[in-house]
Scaffold this motif. Structure first.
Motif, PDB file in Angstrom:
ATOM      1  N   ALA A 409      38.389   4.495  -3.097  1.00 25.26           N
ATOM      2  CA  ALA A 409      39.333   5.172  -3.993  1.00 25.26           C
ATOM      3  C   ALA A 409      40.662   4.422  -4.027  1.00 25.26           C
ATOM      4  CB  ALA A 409      39.545   6.615  -3.535  1.00 25.26           C
ATOM      5  N   TRP A 410      41.118   3.968  -2.864  1.00 29.24           N
ATOM      6  CA  TRP A 410      42.387   3.220  -2.804  1.00 29.24           C
ATOM      7  C   TRP A 410      42.260   1.876  -3.507  1.00 29.24           C
ATOM      8  CZ3 TRP A 410      43.602  -1.491  -0.463  1.00 29.24           C
ATOM      9  CH2 TRP A 410      44.960  -1.808  -0.452  1.00 29.24           C
ATOM     10  N   LEU A 411      41.135   1.174  -3.310  1.00 30.75           N
ATOM     11  CA  LEU A 411      40.932  -0.122  -3.952  1.00 30.75           C
ATOM     12  C   LEU A 411      40.923  -0.002  -5.480  1.00 30.75           C
ATOM     13  CD1 LEU A 411      38.192  -1.681  -1.632  1.00 30.75           C
ATOM     14  CD2 LEU A 411      40.534  -2.528  -1.937  1.00 30.75           C
ATOM     15  N   VAL A 412      40.228   1.008  -5.972  1.00 38.04           N
ATOM     16  CA  VAL A 412      40.175   1.206  -7.427  1.00 38.04           C
ATOM     17  C   VAL A 412      41.553   1.592  -7.955  1.00 38.04           C
ATOM     18  CG1 VAL A 412      39.209   2.645  -9.272  1.00 38.04           C
ATOM     19  CG2 VAL A 412      37.729   1.828  -7.427  1.00 38.04           C
ATOM     20  N   GLU A 413      42.240   2.473  -7.235  1.00 38.32           N
ATOM     21  CA  GLU A 413      43.551   2.941  -7.675  1.00 38.32           C
ATOM     22  C   GLU A 413      44.581   1.817  -7.663  1.00 38.32           C
ATOM     23  OE1 GLU A 413      45.678   6.287  -9.140  1.00 38.32           O
ATOM     24  OE2 GLU A 413      43.576   6.146  -8.540  1.00 38.32           O
ATOM     25  N   SER A 414      44.541   0.977  -6.625  1.00 42.42           N
ATOM     26  CA  SER A 414      45.564  -0.065  -6.490  1.00 42.42           C
ATOM     27  C   SER A 414      45.292  -1.287  -7.363  1.00 42.42           C
ATOM     28  CB  SER A 414      45.687  -0.499  -5.025  1.00 42.42           C
ATOM     29  OG  SER A 414      44.456  -1.012  -4.552  1.00 42.42           O
ATOM     30  N   THR A 415      44.014  -1.600  -7.618  1.00 39.81           N
ATOM     31  CA  THR A 415      43.686  -2.791  -8.416  1.00 39.81           C
ATOM     32  C   THR A 415      43.392  -2.465  -9.880  1.00 39.81           C
ATOM     33  OG1 THR A 415      41.304  -2.650  -7.939  1.00 39.81           O
ATOM     34  CG2 THR A 415      42.678  -3.890  -6.385  1.00 39.81           C
ATOM     35  N   GLY A 416      43.016  -1.220 -10.145  1.00 39.28           N
ATOM     36  CA  GLY A 416      42.616  -0.855 -11.500  1.00 39.28           C
ATOM     37  C   GLY A 416      41.253  -1.414 -11.884  1.00 39.28           C
ATOM     38  N   ASN A 417      40.536  -1.984 -10.917  1.00 39.88           N
ATOM     39  CA  ASN A 417      39.226  -2.600 -11.173  1.00 39.88           C
ATOM     40  C   ASN A 417      38.126  -1.584 -10.864  1.00 39.88           C
ATOM     41  OD1 ASN A 417      36.867  -4.121 -11.222  1.00 39.88           O
ATOM     42  ND2 ASN A 417      37.821  -5.921 -10.299  1.00 39.88           N
ATOM     43  N   LEU A 418      37.398  -1.155 -11.898  1.00 44.85           N
ATOM     44  CA  LEU A 418      36.364  -0.142 -11.728  1.00 44.85           C
ATOM     45  C   LEU A 418      35.090  -0.690 -11.089  1.00 44.85           C
ATOM     46  CD1 LEU A 418      36.722   1.800 -15.110  1.00 44.85           C
ATOM     47  CD2 LEU A 418      37.559   2.471 -12.856  1.00 44.85           C
ATOM     48  N   TYR A 419      35.049  -2.009 -10.822  1.00 43.97           N
ATOM     49  CA  TYR A 419      33.861  -2.604 -10.198  1.00 43.97           C
ATOM     50  C   TYR A 419      34.035  -2.841  -8.697  1.00 43.97           C
ATOM     51  CZ  TYR A 419      31.983  -3.203 -14.849  1.00 43.97           C
ATOM     52  OH  TYR A 419      31.485  -2.960 -16.105  1.00 43.97           O
ATOM     53  N   MET A 420      35.157  -2.364  -8.150  1.00 49.09           N
ATOM     54  CA  MET A 420      35.363  -2.508  -6.710  1.00 49.09           C
ATOM     55  C   MET A 420      34.247  -1.853  -5.875  1.00 49.09           C
ATOM     56  SD  MET A 420      37.905  -4.480  -6.367  1.00 49.09           S
ATOM     57  CE  MET A 420      37.969  -4.396  -4.599  1.00 49.09           C
ATOM     58  N   PRO A 421      33.728  -0.679  -6.288  1.00 50.88           N
ATOM     59  CA  PRO A 421      32.615  -0.101  -5.515  1.00 50.88           C
ATOM     60  C   PRO A 421      31.401  -1.024  -5.438  1.00 50.88           C
ATOM     61  CG  PRO A 421      33.541   1.546  -6.985  1.00 50.88           C
ATOM     62  CD  PRO A 421      34.170   0.240  -7.352  1.00 50.88           C
ATOM     63  N   ALA A 422      31.123  -1.762  -6.524  1.00 50.93           N
ATOM     64  CA  ALA A 422      29.977  -2.683  -6.531  1.00 50.93           C
ATOM     65  C   ALA A 422      30.203  -3.827  -5.545  1.00 50.93           C
ATOM     66  CB  ALA A 422      29.750  -3.231  -7.935  1.00 50.93           C
ATOM     67  N   TYR A 423      31.413  -4.384  -5.547  1.00 54.04           N
ATOM     68  CA  TYR A 423      31.708  -5.473  -4.607  1.00 54.04           C
ATOM     69  C   TYR A 423      31.603  -4.985  -3.154  1.00 54.04           C
ATOM     70  CZ  TYR A 423      33.762  -7.361  -8.913  1.00 54.04           C
ATOM     71  OH  TYR A 423      33.964  -7.778 -10.193  1.00 54.04           O
ATOM     72  N   TYR A 424      32.067  -3.771  -2.934  1.00 53.98           N
ATOM     73  CA  TYR A 424      32.014  -3.165  -1.600  1.00 53.98           C
ATOM     74  C   TYR A 424      30.566  -3.051  -1.132  1.00 53.98           C
ATOM     75  CZ  TYR A 424      34.208  -0.141   1.985  1.00 53.98           C
ATOM     76  OH  TYR A 424      34.698   0.387   3.156  1.00 53.98           O
ATOM     77  N   LEU A 425      29.694  -2.575  -2.012  1.00 49.75           N
ATOM     78  CA  LEU A 425      28.275  -2.436  -1.672  1.00 49.75           C
ATOM     79  C   LEU A 425      27.624  -3.786  -1.391  1.00 49.75           C
ATOM     80  CD1 LEU A 425      27.031   0.296  -4.190  1.00 49.75           C
ATOM     81  CD2 LEU A 425      27.256   0.519  -1.716  1.00 49.75           C
ATOM     82  N   MET A 426      28.004  -4.810  -2.127  1.00 59.85           N
ATOM     83  CA  MET A 426      27.415  -6.145  -1.943  1.00 59.85           C
ATOM     84  C   MET A 426      27.759  -6.719  -0.576  1.00 59.85           C
ATOM     85  SD  MET A 426      28.067  -7.649  -5.777  1.00 59.85           S
ATOM     86  CE  MET A 426      27.381  -9.272  -5.445  1.00 59.85           C
ATOM     87  N   VAL A 427      29.001  -6.527  -0.144  1.00 54.68           N
ATOM     88  CA  VAL A 427      29.408  -7.016   1.177  1.00 54.68           C
ATOM     89  C   VAL A 427      28.602  -6.323   2.273  1.00 54.68           C
ATOM     90  CG1 VAL A 427      31.299  -7.093   2.841  1.00 54.68           C
ATOM     91  CG2 VAL A 427      31.735  -7.644   0.439  1.00 54.68           C
ATOM     92  N   VAL A 428      28.451  -5.010   2.131  1.00 49.62           N
ATOM     93  CA  VAL A 428      27.702  -4.239   3.126  1.00 49.62           C
ATOM     94  C   VAL A 428      26.225  -4.613   3.113  1.00 49.62           C
ATOM     95  CG1 VAL A 428      26.906  -1.910   3.662  1.00 49.62           C
ATOM     96  CG2 VAL A 428      29.312  -2.311   3.178  1.00 49.62           C
ATOM     97  N   ALA A 429      25.692  -4.921   1.925  1.00 51.50           N
ATOM     98  CA  ALA A 429      24.281  -5.296   1.816  1.00 51.50           C
ATOM     99  C   ALA A 429      23.978  -6.580   2.574  1.00 51.50           C
ATOM    100  CB  ALA A 429      23.900  -5.452   0.348  1.00 51.50           C
ATOM    101  N   VAL A 430      24.922  -7.487   2.655  1.00 53.88           N
ATOM    102  CA  VAL A 430      24.729  -8.723   3.425  1.00 53.88           C
ATOM    103  C   VAL A 430      24.538  -8.382   4.903  1.00 53.88           C
ATOM    104  CG1 VAL A 430      25.815 -10.874   4.163  1.00 53.88           C
ATOM    105  CG2 VAL A 430      26.001 -10.150   1.785  1.00 53.88           C
ATOM    106  N   ILE A 431      25.312  -7.415   5.388  1.00 58.55           N
ATOM    107  CA  ILE A 431      25.144  -6.961   6.777  1.00 58.55           C
ATOM    108  C   ILE A 431      23.737  -6.401   6.972  1.00 58.55           C
ATOM    109  CG2 ILE A 431      25.933  -5.293   8.506  1.00 58.55           C
ATOM    110  CD1 ILE A 431      28.710  -5.445   7.207  1.00 58.55           C
ATOM    111  N   GLY A 432      23.276  -5.611   6.006  1.00 59.16           N
ATOM    112  CA  GLY A 432      21.933  -5.045   6.089  1.00 59.16           C
ATOM    113  C   GLY A 432      20.851  -6.100   6.078  1.00 59.16           C
TER     114      GLY A 432
END
Length: 500
Positions: A409-432
């Motif tokens: 929520a903070w990333l989207v609010e501060s950057t205005g980028n609605l695709y931040m959740p997708a980038y977040y998921l991609m980083v976590v998927a690498v860990i998986g």
């Protein structure tokens, strides 16, 4: 003086645990119901976050209200490791059943109390403080809840069905979300937005009381798990004093001896729960606040997605008993890396059908993790430290996952980028993905430190033969290694004039 070698007795059919089917069903029901209540609260909290922001943080802007409400959701994750340490030690000393009865009482009472807290307009700053205290109590109890429930189901399950049986635990989680979302929609539609904001939001939290009573009744009526009871019986036979004063094992000792298992646990928990909180806690707020859908429409879409997940969940658990758990962790991770951005393109398309497809794809990928997590984690640690090791590592990992709604929520609010959740998921998927590649397969194998477990006498005979076959294969492998070492030894001896 010649040392006598300790000989182990050969394994016989009586050494294999036959699981009582009726007790297994009761164990799964009791564990899943408690988990459903835990996630009922999380689901309700996520779906009414916009209302809680206005009730408890009325002076802030809508965006800050949302972040503040979600931050209150994330704060309890800070005390979950403490709950994990406390309940993990209790679970390994006094048993799984007793601890799970305690955690469900604390969860039910703390959730019920949220519905009693007056608004900011009535008592000022004490309103958000009391909300935070109730959430902290929840966090402490949940620190021992999921780990204990997963262990309870795993220790009650036959080896060949542990994936299927374990999948019902997170079936309860998803069902709790569906129930929480459904209650929010129903109450909101009956009373209207004004009355819902005034007092209607309290009703879902009051439902925790009857759910807690039912869950406590089911758990209190259960017997201790076969694996833990065998562990206790063995301790009593070997050392009667040890059962009353079991040796304390620090987390440092556990980490030194089982660090690989701990890392696998951390990787799986982070990958699963970040995706979980992203889809089921953050997305309702994302749809309403960032994409400007009405709250009811956004919730209805998520409810439909979760109902679909309920059908997929046990199918993945069942399939994992046949092909293994690793393919689902690896496949789910690759899917998130490849499809996170396409899914959010669909979600941001403003077309209801495409939004549904984007969320559905993310939900199926989430099922790949939730369908196997409860059967993987308990299998990585021996019986005597299983609860402590899993509860501590699980809840330390959940600190990262629990920050997901607030961080995104903070990333989207501060950057205005609605695709931040997708980038977040991609980083976590690498860990998986890394975790999936390095983890050991646990399907169709006994829990560490426990004898094989079967559904019936016929299956026990098959497991016994498989055990004999595995022993024979290991002996052959060791003999081959010995022969190879003998050859290497002889080569070195031949090169030395004084050795023969």
């Amino acid at each position: 003086m010649k040392l006598r070698k300790k000989r182990h007795k050969p394994m016989h059919i009586n050494d294999i645990t036959i699981i009582d089917d009726s007790k297994l069903k009761k164990a799964i029901t009791a564990a899943a119901l408690g988990n459903a209540m835990e996630w009922f609260d999380f689901g309700v909290y996520g779906f009414v976050a916009y209302a809680l922001g206005q009730v408890f943080f009325p002076g802030a802007s809508p965006g800050i209200q949302m972040i503040a409400a979600l931050a209150t959701f994330s704060m309890p994750f800070l005390v979950r490791p403490l709950g994990g340490i406390f309940f993990g030690a209790m679970g390994d000393k006094f048993g799984r059943q007793k601890v799970l009865s305690i955690t469900i009482i604390i969860m039910a009472v703390s959730t019920f109390c949220i519905g009693l807290i007056p608004s900011y307009a009535a008592i000022g700053i004490w309103a958000p403080i009391l909300l935070l205290l109730a959430k902290l109590a929840q966090g402490f109890s949940v620190g021992g809840e999921y780990s204990g429930a997963a262990i309870f189901v795993a220790e009650y399950s036959p080896d060949r069905r542990r994936g299927f049986m374990g999948s019902w635990l997170d079936f309860g989680s998803i069902a709790g979300f569906v129930l929480g979302a459904g209650v929010v929609v129903l109450i909101s539609s009956i009373f209207g937005e004004a009355r819902f904001l005034d007092w209607g939001w309290r009703i879902p939290f009051f439902i925790a009381a009857p759910l807690g009573i039912i869950g406590l009744y089911l758990r209190h009526a259960l017997e201790e798990t076969p694996a833990f009871q065998q562990h206790v019986d063995k301790m009593e036979k070997d050392d009667r004093n040890a059962i009353e004063n079991p040796p304390r094992i620090s987390f440092t000792e556990i980490a030194a001896k089982h660090w690989k298992s701990l890392l696998v646990c951390v990787g799986i928990v982070i990958s699963t729960n970040v995706t979980y909180y992203m889809l089921l806690t953050y997305m309702p707020s994302y749809l309403s606040h960032n994409l400007h859908y009405s709250e009811d429409h956004g919730i209805l879409i998520i409810i439909a997605i979760m109902i679909g997940m309920l059908f997929v969940q046990p199918m993945i658990g069942l399939t994992s008993d046949r092909i293994g758990r690793k393919p689902f962790i690896i496949g789910g991770s690759i899917g998130l890396v490849a499809l996170a951005i396409p899914c959010f393109i669909l979600i941001n398309s403003s077309v209801i059908g495409l939004i549904f497809v984007g969320l559905l794809v993310l939900a199926v990928l989430l099922n790949c993790f939730t369908g196997v997590m409860a059967s993987i984690l308990p299998a990585m640690f021996p019986t005597n430290i299983r609860y402590s090791a899993l509860a501590i590592s699980f809840n330390i990992s959940i600190l990262v996952a629990g920050a997901t709604p607030t961080a995104v929520a903070w990333l989207v609010e501060s950057t205005g980028n609605l695709y931040m959740p997708a980038y977040y998921l991609m980083v976590v998927a690498v860990i998986g993905l890394i975790t999936g590649l390095y983890m050991k397969e646990t399907a169709n194998k006994p829990l560490r430190g426990a004898p094989p477990a079967a559904s019936d006498h016929m299956e026990a005979k098959e497991l016994l033969q498989e055990t004999y076959d595995n022993i024979e294969q290991k002996v052959e492998d060791i003999n081959a290694q010995i022969a190879d070492l003998e050859n290497k030894k002889q080569t070195l001896v031949d090169q030395h004039p004084k050795l023969d």
